[in-house]
Design a protein around this motif. Sequence first.
Motif, PDB file in Angstrom:
ATOM      1  N   GLU A   1       0.259 -11.735  18.248  1.00  9.48           N
ATOM      2  CA  GLU A   1       1.628 -11.179  17.744  1.00  9.48           C
ATOM      3  C   GLU A   1       1.463 -10.149  16.498  1.00  9.48           C
ATOM      4  O   GLU A   1       1.945  -9.113  16.425  1.00  9.48           O
ATOM      5  CB  GLU A   1       2.483 -12.376  17.122  1.00  9.48           C
ATOM      6  N   ARG A   2       0.465 -10.580  15.793  1.00 11.44           N
ATOM      7  CA  ARG A   2       0.242  -9.593  14.506  1.00 11.44           C
ATOM      8  C   ARG A   2      -0.567  -8.398  14.852  1.00 11.44           C
ATOM      9  O   ARG A   2       0.032  -7.213  14.504  1.00 11.44           O
ATOM     10  CB  ARG A   2      -0.584 -10.476  13.479  1.00 11.44           C
ATOM     11  N   ARG A   3      -1.404  -8.546  15.851  1.00 10.58           N
ATOM     12  CA  ARG A   3      -1.856  -7.016  16.375  1.00 10.58           C
ATOM     13  C   ARG A   3      -0.767  -6.297  17.189  1.00 10.58           C
ATOM     14  O   ARG A   3      -0.715  -4.931  16.842  1.00 10.58           O
ATOM     15  CB  ARG A   3      -3.030  -7.539  17.548  1.00 10.58           C
ATOM     16  N   ALA A   4       0.042  -6.838  17.963  1.00 15.08           N
ATOM     17  CA  ALA A   4       1.085  -6.150  18.494  1.00 15.08           C
ATOM     18  C   ALA A   4       1.982  -5.507  17.398  1.00 15.08           C
ATOM     19  O   ALA A   4       2.594  -4.252  17.668  1.00 15.08           O
ATOM     20  CB  ALA A   4       2.106  -7.115  19.377  1.00 15.08           C
ATOM     21  N   ALA A   5       2.449  -6.149  16.300  1.00 12.04           N
ATOM     22  CA  ALA A   5       3.138  -5.636  15.261  1.00 12.04           C
ATOM     23  C   ALA A   5       2.345  -4.452  14.593  1.00 12.04           C
ATOM     24  O   ALA A   5       2.991  -3.422  14.211  1.00 12.04           O
ATOM     25  CB  ALA A   5       3.468  -6.677  14.381  1.00 12.04           C
ATOM     26  N   TYR A   6       1.372  -4.625  14.277  1.00 12.89           N
ATOM     27  CA  TYR A   6       0.471  -3.582  13.627  1.00 12.89           C
ATOM     28  C   TYR A   6       0.419  -2.266  14.780  1.00 12.89           C
ATOM     29  O   TYR A   6       0.560  -0.999  14.219  1.00 12.89           O
ATOM     30  CB  TYR A   6      -0.862  -3.949  13.602  1.00 12.89           C
ATOM     31  N   ASN A   7       0.158  -2.403  15.917  1.00  8.16           N
ATOM     32  CA  ASN A   7       0.026  -1.449  16.700  1.00  8.16           C
ATOM     33  C   ASN A   7       1.304  -0.697  17.228  1.00  8.16           C
ATOM     34  O   ASN A   7       1.463   0.575  17.150  1.00  8.16           O
ATOM     35  CB  ASN A   7      -0.255  -1.984  18.061  1.00  8.16           C
ATOM     36  N   GLN A   8       2.852  -1.338  17.026  1.00 10.05           N
ATOM     37  CA  GLN A   8       3.881  -0.530  17.051  1.00 10.05           C
ATOM     38  C   GLN A   8       3.900   0.333  15.850  1.00 10.05           C
ATOM     39  O   GLN A   8       4.635   1.354  15.954  1.00 10.05           O
ATOM     40  CB  GLN A   8       5.028  -1.675  16.748  1.00 10.05           C
ATOM     41  N   ASP A   9       3.203   0.148  14.874  1.00  7.00           N
ATOM     42  CA  ASP A   9       3.156   1.064  13.618  1.00  7.00           C
ATOM     43  C   ASP A   9       2.113   2.160  13.763  1.00  7.00           C
ATOM     44  O   ASP A   9       1.959   3.169  13.061  1.00  7.00           O
ATOM     45  CB  ASP A   9       2.991   0.422  12.278  1.00  7.00           C
ATOM     46  N   GLY A  10       1.497   2.269  14.849  1.00 11.64           N
ATOM     47  CA  GLY A  10       0.284   3.181  15.223  1.00 11.64           C
ATOM     48  C   GLY A  10      -1.016   2.549  14.650  1.00 11.64           C
ATOM     49  O   GLY A  10      -1.836   3.412  14.841  1.00 11.64           O
ATOM     50  N   TRP A  11      -1.166   1.387  14.199  1.00 12.43           N
ATOM     51  CA  TRP A  11      -2.438   0.968  13.755  1.00 12.43           C
ATOM     52  C   TRP A  11      -3.255   0.785  14.939  1.00 12.43           C
ATOM     53  O   TRP A  11      -2.998   0.291  15.930  1.00 12.43           O
ATOM     54  CB  TRP A  11      -2.494  -0.194  12.926  1.00 12.43           C
ATOM     55  N   THR A  12      -4.703   1.234  14.984  1.00  5.79           N
ATOM     56  CA  THR A  12      -5.526   0.879  16.003  1.00  5.79           C
ATOM     57  C   THR A  12      -6.826  -0.030  15.401  1.00  5.79           C
ATOM     58  O   THR A  12      -7.225  -0.915  16.159  1.00  5.79           O
ATOM     59  CB  THR A  12      -6.272   2.225  16.630  1.00  5.79           C
ATOM     60  N   ARG A  13      -7.225   0.259  14.126  1.00  7.30           N
ATOM     61  CA  ARG A  13      -8.205  -0.463  13.560  1.00  7.30           C
ATOM     62  C   ARG A  13      -8.348  -0.344  11.954  1.00  7.30           C
ATOM     63  O   ARG A  13      -7.658   0.634  11.664  1.00  7.30           O
ATOM     64  CB  ARG A  13      -9.949  -0.113  14.067  1.00  7.30           C
ATOM     65  N   PHE A  14      -9.006  -1.097  11.501  1.00 11.01           N
ATOM     66  CA  PHE A  14      -9.352  -1.265  10.028  1.00 11.01           C
ATOM     67  C   PHE A  14      -9.809   0.150   9.645  1.00 11.01           C
ATOM     68  O   PHE A  14     -10.939   0.437  10.062  1.00 11.01           O
ATOM     69  CB  PHE A  14      -9.984  -2.382   9.582  1.00 11.01           C
ATOM     70  N   ASP A  15      -9.345   0.743   8.697  1.00 13.68           N
ATOM     71  CA  ASP A  15     -10.166   2.059   8.204  1.00 13.68           C
ATOM     72  C   ASP A  15     -10.306   1.869   6.720  1.00 13.68           C
ATOM     73  O   ASP A  15      -9.435   1.788   5.841  1.00 13.68           O
ATOM     74  CB  ASP A  15      -9.182   3.086   8.333  1.00 13.68           C
ATOM     75  N   ASP A  16     -11.450   1.757   6.306  1.00 12.27           N
ATOM     76  CA  ASP A  16     -12.077   1.577   4.619  1.00 12.27           C
ATOM     77  C   ASP A  16     -11.849   2.690   4.077  1.00 12.27           C
ATOM     78  O   ASP A  16     -11.816   2.690   2.797  1.00 12.27           O
ATOM     79  CB  ASP A  16     -13.449   0.906   4.727  1.00 12.27           C
ATOM     80  N   THR A  17     -11.255   3.898   4.516  1.00 12.53           N
ATOM     81  CA  THR A  17     -11.034   4.987   3.738  1.00 12.53           C
ATOM     82  C   THR A  17      -9.656   5.131   3.206  1.00 12.53           C
ATOM     83  O   THR A  17      -9.429   5.941   2.453  1.00 12.53           O
ATOM     84  CB  THR A  17     -11.452   6.381   4.461  1.00 12.53           C
ATOM     85  N   LEU A  18      -8.665   4.222   3.883  1.00  6.24           N
ATOM     86  CA  LEU A  18      -7.133   4.188   3.254  1.00  6.24           C
ATOM     87  C   LEU A  18      -7.212   3.554   1.968  1.00  6.24           C
ATOM     88  O   LEU A  18      -8.017   2.511   1.575  1.00  6.24           O
ATOM     89  CB  LEU A  18      -6.546   3.483   4.344  1.00  6.24           C
ATOM     90  N   ASP A  19      -6.357   4.028   1.241  1.00  2.59           N
ATOM     91  CA  ASP A  19      -6.019   3.091   0.000  1.00  2.59           C
ATOM     92  C   ASP A  19      -5.675   1.799   0.220  1.00  2.59           C
ATOM     93  O   ASP A  19      -4.769   1.368   1.185  1.00  2.59           O
ATOM     94  CB  ASP A  19      -4.758   4.038  -0.843  1.00  2.59           C
ATOM     95  N   PRO A  20      -6.139   0.846  -0.793  1.00  3.35           N
ATOM     96  CA  PRO A  20      -5.653  -0.611  -0.478  1.00  3.35           C
ATOM     97  C   PRO A  20      -4.075  -0.718  -0.706  1.00  3.35           C
ATOM     98  O   PRO A  20      -3.668   0.290  -1.508  1.00  3.35           O
ATOM     99  CB  PRO A  20      -6.668  -1.231  -1.673  1.00  3.35           C
ATOM    100  N   TYR A  21      -3.563  -1.730  -0.239  1.00  4.13           N
ATOM    101  CA  TYR A  21      -2.133  -1.978  -0.765  1.00  4.13           C
ATOM    102  C   TYR A  21      -1.903  -2.421  -2.148  1.00  4.13           C
ATOM    103  O   TYR A  21      -2.906  -3.164  -2.613  1.00  4.13           O
ATOM    104  CB  TYR A  21      -1.634  -2.932   0.241  1.00  4.13           C
ATOM    105  N   GLY A  22      -0.879  -1.921  -2.461  1.00  7.16           N
ATOM    106  CA  GLY A  22      -0.655  -2.532  -3.963  1.00  7.16           C
ATOM    107  C   GLY A  22       0.439  -3.555  -3.909  1.00  7.16           C
ATOM    108  O   GLY A  22       0.972  -3.858  -2.840  1.00  7.16           O
ATOM    109  N   PRO A  23       0.602  -4.154  -4.958  1.00  2.00           N
ATOM    110  CA  PRO A  23       1.438  -5.504  -5.129  1.00  2.00           C
ATOM    111  C   PRO A  23       2.850  -5.145  -4.405  1.00  2.00           C
ATOM    112  O   PRO A  23       3.277  -6.035  -3.580  1.00  2.00           O
ATOM    113  CB  PRO A  23       1.554  -5.995  -6.552  1.00  2.00           C
ATOM    114  N   GLU A  24       3.488  -4.075  -4.376  1.00  2.00           N
ATOM    115  CA  GLU A  24       5.000  -3.876  -4.025  1.00  2.00           C
ATOM    116  C   GLU A  24       4.508  -3.727  -2.572  1.00  2.00           C
ATOM    117  O   GLU A  24       5.418  -4.239  -1.808  1.00  2.00           O
ATOM    118  CB  GLU A  24       5.428  -2.757  -4.499  1.00  2.00           C
ATOM    119  N   GLN A  25       3.687  -3.207  -2.113  1.00  2.00           N
ATOM    120  CA  GLN A  25       3.601  -2.798  -0.478  1.00  2.00           C
ATOM    121  C   GLN A  25       3.302  -4.366   0.085  1.00  2.00           C
ATOM    122  O   GLN A  25       3.713  -4.531   1.173  1.00  2.00           O
ATOM    123  CB  GLN A  25       2.187  -1.798  -0.293  1.00  2.00           C
ATOM    124  N   ILE A  26       2.490  -5.136  -0.590  1.00  2.00           N
ATOM    125  CA  ILE A  26       2.114  -6.358   0.201  1.00  2.00           C
ATOM    126  C   ILE A  26       3.407  -7.163   0.247  1.00  2.00           C
ATOM    127  O   ILE A  26       3.336  -8.036   0.815  1.00  2.00           O
ATOM    128  CB  ILE A  26       1.014  -7.092  -1.025  1.00  2.00           C
TER     129      ILE A  26
END
Length: 202
Positions: A164-189
């Motif tokens: 279910e979570r993979r499907a939700a992430y995929n709907q947003d265009g996510w394909t795999r973890f990318d360590d070059t992206l900025d970490p989520y901040g408290p508000e985003q979390i």
Amino acid sequence: MKTITGLFDDYTDASSAVSALEATGVPSNDISIISNNADDHYSDRQSGAATGAESGAGLGAVVGGAGGLLTGLGIMAIPGVGPVVAAGWLAATAVGAVAGAVAGGAAGGLIGALTGSGVSEADANLYAEGVRRGGSLVTAKVDDALAPEAEAILKRSNWVDPAERRAAYNQDGWTRFDDTLDPYGPEQIEQERDRYRRPPAA
């Protein structure tokens, strides 16, 4: 031995799962927890904890502490994920893989530690992304005979359904973890947690 892994949106659920696994007889040495700490919630409780990749020795030293796994939480940073609190073999393995590595290697250390213990690469990427977005990851090495019960414990502890979570992430265009992206901040979390929070039972 089999590796069972569960992602949790809430640290309280993850810690409950760890305690339940320990109560079932899974040794603390065979359990690991990695939890997002973007809000710095654990710094007061973990005074003097090492930070960054150099904390590997500290994490290794606290694996399986006398008071159970959760008494040995240490603070570290994972590129793309940000600050986490962690304890156990997976955390020590991931950090050990990073010692002396180039920047960005810690994510490879976490994903590599997961895949090296039998977790599929697709699930390892999902779990790393889940921690990046504020989650907590519990991983345990258990005897094959105990694996169904251990997995049931994680499910009862309100784990995230990976499909279910993979499907939700995929709907947003996510394909795999990318360590070059900025970490989520408290508000985003908090926004991410609100997205998946179950409404209270009527």
